[in-house]
Design an enzyme around this catalytic site. Structure first.
Site, short mmCIF file in Angstrom:
data_model
loop_
_atom_site.label_atom_id
_atom_site.label_comp_id
_atom_site.label_asym_id
_atom_site.label_seq_id
_atom_site.Cartn_x
_atom_site.Cartn_y
_atom_site.Cartn_z
N HIS A 70 -23.25 6.76 18.99
CA HIS A 70 -22.10 5.94 18.58
C HIS A 70 -21.36 5.41 19.81
O HIS A 70 -20.98 4.23 19.87
CB HIS A 70 -21.12 6.80 17.75
CG HIS A 70 -21.62 7.10 16.37
ND1 HIS A 70 -22.09 6.15 15.51
CD2 HIS A 70 -21.68 8.29 15.69
CE1 HIS A 70 -22.43 6.71 14.36
NE2 HIS A 70 -22.19 8.01 14.45
N THR A 96 4.09 2.70 2.79
CA THR A 96 4.66 1.65 3.63
C THR A 96 6.18 1.58 3.56
O THR A 96 6.78 0.80 4.29
CB THR A 96 4.07 0.29 3.24
OG1 THR A 96 4.19 0.10 1.82
CG2 THR A 96 2.61 0.20 3.63
N GLU A 116 -23.25 11.64 18.51
CA GLU A 116 -22.00 11.03 18.96
C GLU A 116 -22.22 10.18 20.21
O GLU A 116 -21.54 9.15 20.40
CB GLU A 116 -20.94 12.11 19.23
CG GLU A 116 -20.61 12.98 18.02
CD GLU A 116 -20.20 12.17 16.82
OE1 GLU A 116 -19.58 11.09 16.99
OE2 GLU A 116 -20.50 12.59 15.68
N PRO A 126 0.83 -1.21 0.00
CA PRO A 126 0.00 0.00 0.00
C PRO A 126 0.86 1.26 0.00
O PRO A 126 2.06 1.21 0.32
CB PRO A 126 -0.80 -0.12 1.31
CG PRO A 126 -0.68 -1.56 1.72
CD PRO A 126 0.63 -2.04 1.20
N PRO A 127 0.29 2.38 -0.36
CA PRO A 127 1.05 3.64 -0.33
C PRO A 127 1.53 3.98 1.07
O PRO A 127 0.82 3.78 2.05
CB PRO A 127 0.03 4.68 -0.85
CG PRO A 127 -1.00 3.89 -1.58
CD PRO A 127 -1.07 2.57 -0.90
N LYS A 131 8.23 1.61 0.36
CA LYS A 131 8.84 0.94 -0.79
C LYS A 131 9.98 1.78 -1.37
O LYS A 131 11.08 1.28 -1.61
CB LYS A 131 7.77 0.69 -1.85
CG LYS A 131 6.63 -0.21 -1.38
CD LYS A 131 5.64 -0.50 -2.48
CE LYS A 131 4.91 0.75 -2.92
NZ LYS A 131 4.07 1.32 -1.84
#
EC number: 3.4.24.-
Length: 646
Positions: free
Chosen positions: A441, A220, A438, A217-218, A222
């Protein structure tokens, strides 16, 4: 032409015009102007004995009068025009009496040879425009070469790859700067060791991999891993982005690929790193237009260079992408990208190591516990953690603090996870709606079995949300049961259920909640086989984008009847979550009102304060949330904690 060069030319031209203006306006005009008159007027003035001197220059006559004479009158006014010096042209018929008249009236006569322009001057006048055009063109070319650098310029530079070569001395990033990617480092260290000491492997008949593909994934790490390889390898390291291959001219991409590999072969042993490989490595045979043909030519040349007739065992290709599903199968076969190294999101231990790396240059206070921060940031990758540390440092600098404290990290975490706090003026009624939303939730998250613990709930507008309820799991999750997912859906719909119970109508604040619940229900039905009617099937529904390189158009691999069943099952799952939320809210209305009142008074409640409010209403809550099973990684961090926006 570059902007700086254009400004230089404008400044020079302006200076020339300014100097010319000063010379023409400020220089005193002491010489009498010369007026053109007819030959007859000249003879008339000569007959009146008013000509003092004349000068012959070929057919032209320039002279001075003895007294100023009126030239003509301006019609309708009293203004007159006079002259003292004149110029006229001799007629083609010879005037034999002119010299006698001049001598008789004692006129001073001078004769000058007619001036003829030099041949060189004439040639320069004709050549000057062409010289200016050539000069401007040269400046344009020079500016483009300066702007584009190596591999740029005009036609001759388009075929250059433009790749940058790094050596060990130039790259300062090493594997010591890369934390939490032990498996990936081990894979790459083996390749670096092969380039350093090839005999160790060749004596056993082993060959180095032709290519290594970093997938993940972006954010991480690389590209960071590639920089570390450049710092660790004692060989030249060439780096280029795949988008640099494609240009406005056909064939440039393939030519740049050849140039890149030729340079790498000249400096062998060496490593080539191509970032964002999917820019040129998408599957062939799809897409429309010449741009797609150019990309395919570039890809074909890359395939040939990686594993063609000419061997290059001492040149290893590394690449990185976050879209391996769209790559051409020919790229991924053995002999080209032999190894695929998966770079996943780090667990909490790896996150702690990453935080240690990013806080090396940051003065942190003794109260900062990186392990607590690492455990409270599930799902964050290396780039997220680096941003978290930077945000904490910015907050500390804004407060003129000497060190970054734990409080600064908490504020930075809230900013990253929940968004930037907004100074939004809300009416009291809107605040009540947000508080009850909220609180709904929060109540569902705290009373539903197996739900992720509450981290913080706020009715302060952040980002695009008017309120946020944040849940963070105790540890990283890699396996999700159906009951846990149903709980997630119920928690998402808790705010909507609270609005209905208190105000007897719904508001638009549940828009994001409905989207989260619907998306999760769709994955349960279509991907994870959690529907009895659909069964254990994986159905691609609205996921694949056909223009990413796979197909020219999208198609459904299921019937209309199955699509209707899927819609019914998704609705059934969401309705079940809504029913569970309604029941919990209806059975705990006093608790809901108590939570909403606390939010209206304090605006932000953490988990400890939420539990205190619940205990005040007679509800005993467990300190230790329900444990969750370990197993295979299913969602790849997508559900590893999150914020429910109100």
């Amino acid at each position: 032409m570059t902007r700086s060069l254009l400004w230089q030319m404008v400044i020079v031209l302006g200076a020339i015009l300014m100097v010319n203006y000063v010379l023409t306006t400020l220089t005193p005009q002491t010489q009498e102007p010369v007026v053109d008159v007819s030959y007859s007027r000249f003879k008339t003035e000569l007959a009146a004995d008013n000509v003092a001197a004349i000068t012959f220059e070929g057919n032209n006559v320039v002279g001075n009068l003895r007294e100023r004479t009126i030239l003509n009158r301006v019609e309708g006014t009293e203004e007159v025009q006079s002259f003292l010096r004149f110029r006229t042209t001799m007629p083609p018929v010879t005037d034999t009496r002119l010299l006698d008249d001049l001598e008789q009236r004692k006129v001073d006569v001078k004769v000058r040879p007619e001036s003829k322009p030099s041949p060189w001057a004439t040639a320069m006048i004709y050549m000057l425009p062409w010289l200016l055009i050539v000069g401007v063109w040269w400046f344009v070319i020079k500016g483009m070469r300066t702007r584009q650098g190596p591999g740029g310029g005009m036609m001759g530079g388009f075929s250059k790859s433009g790749a940058k070569m790094y050596t060990k001395e130039r790259s300062r990033v090493t594997f010591a700067d890369v934390a939490g990617l032990d498996e990936a480092k081990q894979e790459l260290m083996e390749i670096i060791e092969f380039l350093r000491n090839p005999k160790k492997f060749m004596r056993l008949g082993a060959k180095a991999p032709r290519g290594v593909l970093l997938v993940g994934p972006p954010g991480t790490g690389k590209t960071l891993m590639a920089r570390a390889v450049a710092g660790e390898a004692e060989v030249p390291f060439f780096t280029i982005s795949a988008s640099q291959f494609i240009e406005m001219f056909v064939g440039v991409g393939a030519s740049r690929v050849r140039d890149l590999f030729n340079n790498a072969k000249k400096n062998a042993p060496s490593i080539i790193f191509i970032d964002e490989l999917d820019a040129v490595g998408r599957s062939r045979g799809t897409g429309l237009g010449g741009g797609n043909d150019e990309r395919e030519q570039t890809l074909n040349q890359l395939l040939s260079e990686m594993d063609g007739f000419e061997a290059h065992d001492e040149v290893i290709v590394m690449s990185a992408t976050n879209r391996p599903d769209v790559l051409d199968p020919a790229l991924l076969r053995p002999g080209r990208f032999d190894r695929q190294v998966t770079v996943e999101r780090p667990d909490w231990r790896a996150r702690e190591e990453i935080l240690k790396v990013h806080t090396r240059q940051v003065p942190i206070d003794e109260d900062v516990d990186l392990q607590i921060i690492a455990r409270s940031t599930p799902g964050m990758c290396g780039a997220d953690l680096e941003n978290l540390v930077n945000e904490a440092a910015l907050i500390a600098a804004r407060e003129n603090a000497q060190k970054v404290t734990m409080q600064h990290f908490e504020q930075a975490k809230d900013r990253v996870l929940m968004g930037t706090e907004r100074k939004l003026v809300m009416s009291q009624q809107e605040k009540r709606i947000t508080a009850y939303h909220e609180a709904g939730h929060t109540l569902l998250a705290r009373l539903s079995p197996g739900a992720d613990p509450i981290h913080k709930v706020s009715i302060i507008p952040r980002g695009q949300a008017l309120g946020v309820t944040q849940q963070l799991p105790v540890d990283d999750r890699y396996h999700y049961s159906r009951s846990y997912l149903m709980t997630r859906i119920a928690v998402s719909l808790g705010g909507r259920a609270a609005e209905k119970a208190i105000f007897e109508e719904y508001s638009t604040g549940a828009q994001n909640d409905l989207k989260q619940a619907t998306d999760l229900a769709e994955k349960m039905v279509c991907q994870w086989g959690m529907s009895e009617r659909v069964g254990p099937m994986s159905i691609n529904r609205g996921e694949e984008h056909p223009f990413l390189g796979r197909k020219l158009a999208s198609d459904n691999a299921f019937s209309q009847h199955m699509a209707w069943i899927i819609d019914q099952e998704i609705e059934k799952v969401v309705k079940a979550g809504e029913q569970a939320a309604d029941e919990i809210i209806a059975n705990h209305l006093p608790v809901l009102k108590k939570l909403a009142d606390a939010l209206l008074e304090e605006e932000v409640l953490d988990r400890t304060r939420v539990d205190e409010v619940l205990r005040e209403t007679g509800i005993e809550v467990q300190d230790d949330p329900a444990a969750h099973p370990d197993g295979d990684h299913v969602l790849q961090g997508e559900l590893a904690g999150g914020a429910v926006e109100g």
